[in-house]
Design a protein around this motif. Structure first.
Motif, PDB file in Angstrom:
ATOM      1  N   GLN A 309       0.836  -1.200   0.000  1.00  0.00           N
ATOM      2  CA  GLN A 309       0.000   0.000   0.000  1.00  0.00           C
ATOM      3  C   GLN A 309       0.864   1.240   0.000  1.00  0.00           C
ATOM      4  O   GLN A 309       1.882   1.309   0.664  1.00  0.00           O
ATOM      5  CB  GLN A 309      -0.899   0.022   1.235  1.00  0.00           C
ATOM      6  CG  GLN A 309      -2.185  -0.730   1.039  1.00  0.00           C
ATOM      7  CD  GLN A 309      -3.156  -0.371   2.126  1.00  0.00           C
ATOM      8  OE1 GLN A 309      -2.787  -0.038   3.233  1.00  0.00           O
ATOM      9  NE2 GLN A 309      -4.425  -0.418   1.820  1.00  0.00           N
ATOM     10  N   ASP A 310       0.460   2.223  -0.757  1.00  0.00           N
ATOM     11  CA  ASP A 310       1.194   3.473  -0.912  1.00  0.00           C
ATOM     12  C   ASP A 310       0.332   4.608  -0.414  1.00  0.00           C
ATOM     13  O   ASP A 310      -0.768   4.807  -0.891  1.00  0.00           O
ATOM     14  CB  ASP A 310       1.509   3.657  -2.403  1.00  0.00           C
ATOM     15  CG  ASP A 310       2.423   4.831  -2.656  1.00  0.00           C
ATOM     16  OD1 ASP A 310       2.377   5.782  -1.868  1.00  0.00           O
ATOM     17  OD2 ASP A 310       3.154   4.786  -3.646  1.00  0.00           O
ATOM     18  N   SER A 315       2.127   2.707  -5.455  1.00  0.00           N
ATOM     19  CA  SER A 315       2.630   1.467  -4.893  1.00  0.00           C
ATOM     20  C   SER A 315       4.118   1.552  -4.689  1.00  0.00           C
ATOM     21  O   SER A 315       4.792   2.407  -5.205  1.00  0.00           O
ATOM     22  CB  SER A 315       2.291   0.294  -5.814  1.00  0.00           C
ATOM     23  OG  SER A 315       2.840   0.523  -7.094  1.00  0.00           O
ATOM     24  N   GLY A 710       4.777   2.563   2.476  1.00  0.00           N
ATOM     25  CA  GLY A 710       3.982   3.038   1.345  1.00  0.00           C
ATOM     26  C   GLY A 710       4.484   4.325   0.720  1.00  0.00           C
ATOM     27  O   GLY A 710       4.087   4.673  -0.388  1.00  0.00           O
TER      28      GLY A 710
END
Length: 746
Positions: A309-310, A315, A710
């Motif tokens: 998860q970013d 990403s 992230g």
């Protein structure tokens, strides 16, 4: 912005994408390689923007502008596909570091380097203008310093001079400190506008700041660009006449690029073509080249590992191989399209073999071994929102996350939903925001939020007067403003903190009767109950450091060469010469880290040393060189290790005794501007490393509790953060997103 969970692309046309270099509002920039091994920088448009016909047209125009320009001092377009499902553009990969970061890290350039920089920029503009294009955003961040000369990059807002629009209406038109007067006032532009930007850029390289000053809001900077004369004192005498001509208010009075080149060629240079960069800057460039030559070929079956998860909505990929190739670099150094600061080609934050042993050189015998960090739990994003504007400061308290932008403050609830908003123009002010740079302009006290602001000019007073705006944190109501009328000022710059009912504000002074002539800096102490000035300290030629001990009645201020203590009435109690890299406060003590890495704890009443310790990582980004527990009895700092890594240490504030030390996972860079960044709240010690990975540690022993990867690859210079009220909040100013993670990482 990509959405959470979207994967990084693996290819763009014929190029395998082996790692993300950076990200911005338009998309991301990747390191790409062709089948033949050629290395390129590939700008890839965000997927949702690719479906926007208007934005796709804008990208076509950017590519068209960049294609038109070709020269030895620019980064040419090699390939592009503006009609692809996800449009992309590949440019030559420039092995270099940005002028902005080189000066920030190593100081102004010497005379010979300035002369070659000036000639190189003029050569680049010759090519740009020869293609009938106006760059419109020449600035230190868009100049790369390579071993064979400078390069001009980023034609995202360029415009053709033949009537062909190369940007869409309403697009950003430049960067305030480097805009020409005609650009600042919205007048038609000619190629002479770029010569004004050249002059400002060279002046920055000579003095480390814009010749019109970097302080205050963008509107104030533009006012000075239009109405005041530049400060050229830092330039060598040989260059001043030329740069003064470049910075002429009237476009017709500026030289042409050819005249600039002729001027430099007539000058006396020791070595005009070889070894033009200072040794420290050249070493940074060679480090970039070393990374690139060590880069393994792309794996045939997988270019990027599955993303995590970013926070930005993108990403975090991992490149091929297992060597750690994370190197903190200057903005633009690895992105010829002008996006990003750090390259993360492996991106796991570990050492080259997954973690060093206890026998690593530079680590004391018996010390805890350096962990890899691979087994640390990944935190989850509690919520993430896109904001309408850049928020260079966030505050988390009282069930509210306050986000401050130039013209508006938003109060977000526990789900990230807007609970209230306050517009500055409704109260005759704008807030002390200039660009996306994180800065301390707001603080909470007694359930109220106080924000440094600038009162809008009036017919009777054309200056931006210093102001503080206060409001109820829970509902955004009961808004009031208090201004400083005497002495005359040009606006509030920072709000270092609040203590005992007084807000302490750093302001920029001006001459009485002058709308925009800065004469120095000062500290304004505002009594919040009476909304009247408690005291004022002025006459400082520069203010770079502020520290407000939470206990006591003293304050520390200073520039890079001096440190002063102010007493309870704002009078100077003492001064001392010190080449400080960072200044802070813990409990009733002041803390200074000098450029040699020595941390000194001192008595703010007298300036006398209490104790000191060498080997501390002291260059902090936007503060945070040290952190402390709530009562100030424990000071947390980062110690520099011989293997290039860092150790987190808990020190007794009163005497410097080490309570514990904990080696940290290698983040792979020795960048002096981003490694030391600490924050304490909710019984959690946070650290942001140079690759923008956030680590939450147990303050009792330094053990990592969780990490958040992230943001890996984001420029930490674009990240503002705040902790408290059970959460950690991060504002990505480049992407205009704000997100929160729970203090427990879940």
């Amino acid at each position: 912005m990509q959405r959470l969970g979207d994967a990084d692309p693996r290819t763009a046309g014929p190029y395998a994408l082996v790692g993300r270099l950076g990200a911005g509002g338009m998309g991301a920039v990747y390191l790409g390689r062709s089948a033949g091994g050629r290395t390129v920088a590939v700008k890839v448009v965000r997927p949702e923007l690719a479906n926007d016909a208007g934005f796709r047209d804008r990208f076509r125009r950017e590519v068209a502008a960049a294609r038109r320009v070709s020269g030895a001092f620019t980064a040419p377009v090699l390939d592009a596909d503006t009609d692809a499902d996800v449009p992309w553009m590949a440019t030559a990969f420039v092995v270099g570091v940005s002028l902005h970061e080189a000066v920030a890290a190593h100081g102004p350039l010497p005379k010979d380097a300035l002369l070659m920089l000036t000639a190189g920029l003029a050569e680049a503009l010759t090519a740009v203008h020869g293609a009938r294009v106006i760059h419109r955003d020449l600035k230190p961040g868009n100049v790369l310093l390579a071993l064979d000369g400078p390069r001009v990059i980023d034609f995202g807002i360029a415009r053709a001079t033949d009537g062909t629009a190369l940007t869409s209406t309403g697009a950003v038109i430049g960067s305030a400190p480097y805009m020409s007067p005609e650009q600042a006032t919205g007048q038609p532009l000619t190629a002479a506008s770029d010569l004004f930007a050249l002059g400002s850029t060279v002046a920055f390289a000579a003095g480390g700041r814009s010749p019109f000053g970097d302080g205050g809001a963008a509107a104030g900077v533009l006012f000075r660009v239009v109405h005041t004369e530049p400060d050229l004192d830092a330039l060598p005498p040989e260059l001043r006449p030329l740069i003064a001509r470049c910075l002429a208010k009237e476009p017709r009075e500026r030289p042409t690029p050819r005249e600039v080149i002729d001027f430099v060629e007539r000058g006396d240079r020791t070595s005009p073509h070889e070894g033009w960069l200072p040794g420290a800057v050249a070493a940074d460039v060679l480090a970039v080249r070393a990374v690139m030559t060590a880069l393994p070929a792309p794996e045939p079956t997988r270019v990027l590992d599955p993303p995590t998860q970013d926070l930005r909505g993108g990403s975090s990929g991992r490149g091929p191989g297992r060597r750690n190739l994370i190197l903190g670099l200057a903005a633009g150094a690895l992105a010829a399209a002008g996006v990003g600061t750090a390259v993360a080609l492996n991106g796991d934050g570990s050492g080259s073999d997954g973690g060093a042993s206890s026998g690593v050189s530079g680590r004391p015998a018996g010390a805890r071994s350096r962990p890899s960090g691979n087994d640390v739990t990944e935190a989850k994003v509690a919520w993430q929102v896109k904001q309408p504007a850049t928020c260079p400061q966030v505050v988390s308290a009282g069930g509210v996350v306050a986000c401050v932008s130039l013209n508006e403050i938003w109060g977000l609830d526990d789900q990230g939903r807007t609970r209230w908003s306050v517009k500055g123009p409704d109260h005759g002010v704008q807030f002390s925001v200039q660009g996306p740079t994180p800065k301390a302009i707001a603080a909470v006290d007694g359930g109220r939020l106080y924000v440094a602001a600038l009162a809008a000019p009036t017919a009777a007073d054309l200056s931006f007067r210093s102001t503080v705006l206060g409001l109820g944190l829970s509902d955004g109501k009961d808004v009031w403003t208090a201004g400083l009328d005497t002495p005359p000022t040009m606006g509030a710059m920072f709000l270092p903190g609040i203590r005992d009912g007084k807000a302490y504000v750093a302001v920029m002074l001006r001459t009485a009767g002058s709308a925009a002539t800065p004469t120095g800096y000062g500290i304004w102490a505002l009594d919040l109950a009476s909304r009247k000035t408690a005291w004022f300290h002025g006459g400082e030629p520069l203010l770079a450091h502020f520290a407000l001990p939470p206990a006591g009645d003293r304050m520390l201020i200073g520039d890079t060469g001096h440190l002063k203590g102010l007493d309870a009435k704002g009078a100077e109690a003492w001064t001392q010469s010190v080449t400080s890299a960072a200044v802070g406060a813990v409990g009733r003590y002041g803390v200074v880290v000098d450029t040699s890495g020595t941390l000194t704890v001192l008595d703010p009443a007298t300036g006398k040393k209490v104790w000191s310790m060498p080997g501390v990582e002291g260059a902090a980004l936007r503060g945070g060189v040290v952190a402390a527990n709530p009562d100030g009895s424990v000071l947390y700092a980062l110690l520099a290790d011989g293997d290039g890594g860092l150790t987190l240490a808990a020190l007794d504030t009163a005497n410097g005794t080490k309570r514990w030390t904990a080696p940290l996972p290698l983040d792979g860079t020795k960048s002096s501007t981003v490694r030391a960044r600490l924050l304490y709240a909710d019984k959690t010690l946070y650290r942001m490393d140079s690759t923008a990975v956030v680590w939450a540690c147990d303050p009792a022993d330094g053990r990592p509790l969780w990490k958040y990867t992230g943001l890996r690859g984001t420029d930490p210079a674009n990240l503002a953060w705040a902790a408290g009220d059970g959460r950690l909040c991060i504002s990505d100013t480049a992407a205009t997103t704000v997100a929160a993670l729970h203090a427990n990482g879940a």
